[in-house]
Each structure stands twice: as C-alpha cells, then as structure tokens.
Design a protein around this motif. Structure first.
Motif: not given
Ligand code: 5GP
Length: 114
Positions: A5-6, A99-101
C-alpha cells in the motif's frame, strides 16, 4: 516488512500514472511529481524492498549492479552527466523517507545546494 500500500507500488502496477524516463527488467525511472531542482528523477527498484538497506541486504549482486547501472544510464538519458548531478536515497524517519519502496533521487540540471 514491505507494504504494497504505497504509491510507487501502484506506479509499478500501472494503477497510478507517471512520466516515464526509462524502464528495464530491474527498474522504473520517472520524474518526481514535486521537483526540487530543474532535473529531479526517481529510480525505483522492481524488487519489492522498503529502502536502501533492505535492497542491499536482500538483492543479489547482479540485481544490485543492474540497479545502479540503470541509475547511471538514467543520468545519461537526462543529459546531466557532463554538468554533474546528485544521487540520494532517504532511509527511514530522520531522513524523512515518505515512500516506503526503495528508490533513489537523481538531482541536477542546475547548481545544487549543499
Ligand atoms: P522520499 O520517500 O525519498 O522522501 O520522497 C519520495 C518522493 O516521491 C518525493 O520527492 C515526492 O515528491 C515523490 N512522489 C510522491 N508521490 C509521487 C507520485 O505519485 N508520483 C511521482 N512522480 N512522484 C511522487
């Protein structure tokens, strides 16, 4: 733990549009929606990693090499190799990673601030 969910996962899936610069089996590169400099691109890994540390620990040597070679290629496509540029990756809270990617920023096109 990687959370799908990013926004960058959604861009990879084609659910959210992006202004694409380059794509191969390992990366997708596109322009930042809120540029800090004249040239502000993002290179994101197709491997699902939360951040730089997650990527370095879990990617194979080939995946790691392919990623950073693609970053260099994107800088070339952006025509900023001669004038110079910055590659940076925000990792975690103190770096204000939003953003955690895993991704890197490519900044250039003008004199950068220190
Ligand atoms: P960081 O996680 O490294 O702190 O920053 C994430 C970057 O992604 C920010 O510079 C932000 O402007 C950019 N960004 C956030 N959402 C989107 C989006 O939907 N599209 C694009 N192209 N960039 C985005």
């Amino acid at each position: 733990m990687y959370d799908k969910d990013n926004v960058f996962y959604k861009i990879l899936q084609g659910e959210i549009p992006s202004k694409k610069i380059y794509e191969d089996d390992n990366v997708l590169a596109f322009y930042d929606i809120n540029p800090m400099y004249k040239v502000h691109a993002l290179v994101i890994s197709k491997k699902l990693c939360v951040d730089f540390d997650d990527f370095v620990l879990n990617a194979t040597p080939t995946e790691t090499s392919n990623f950073f070679q693609a970053v260099s290629k994107v800088a070339e496509l952006l025509n900023i190799k001669q004038s110079g540029y910055r590659v940076l990756s925000n990792i975690g809270k103190n770096a204000n990673q939003i953003v955690k990617h895993f991704h890197v920023h490519i900044l250039g096109g003008e004199q950068l601030r220190d």
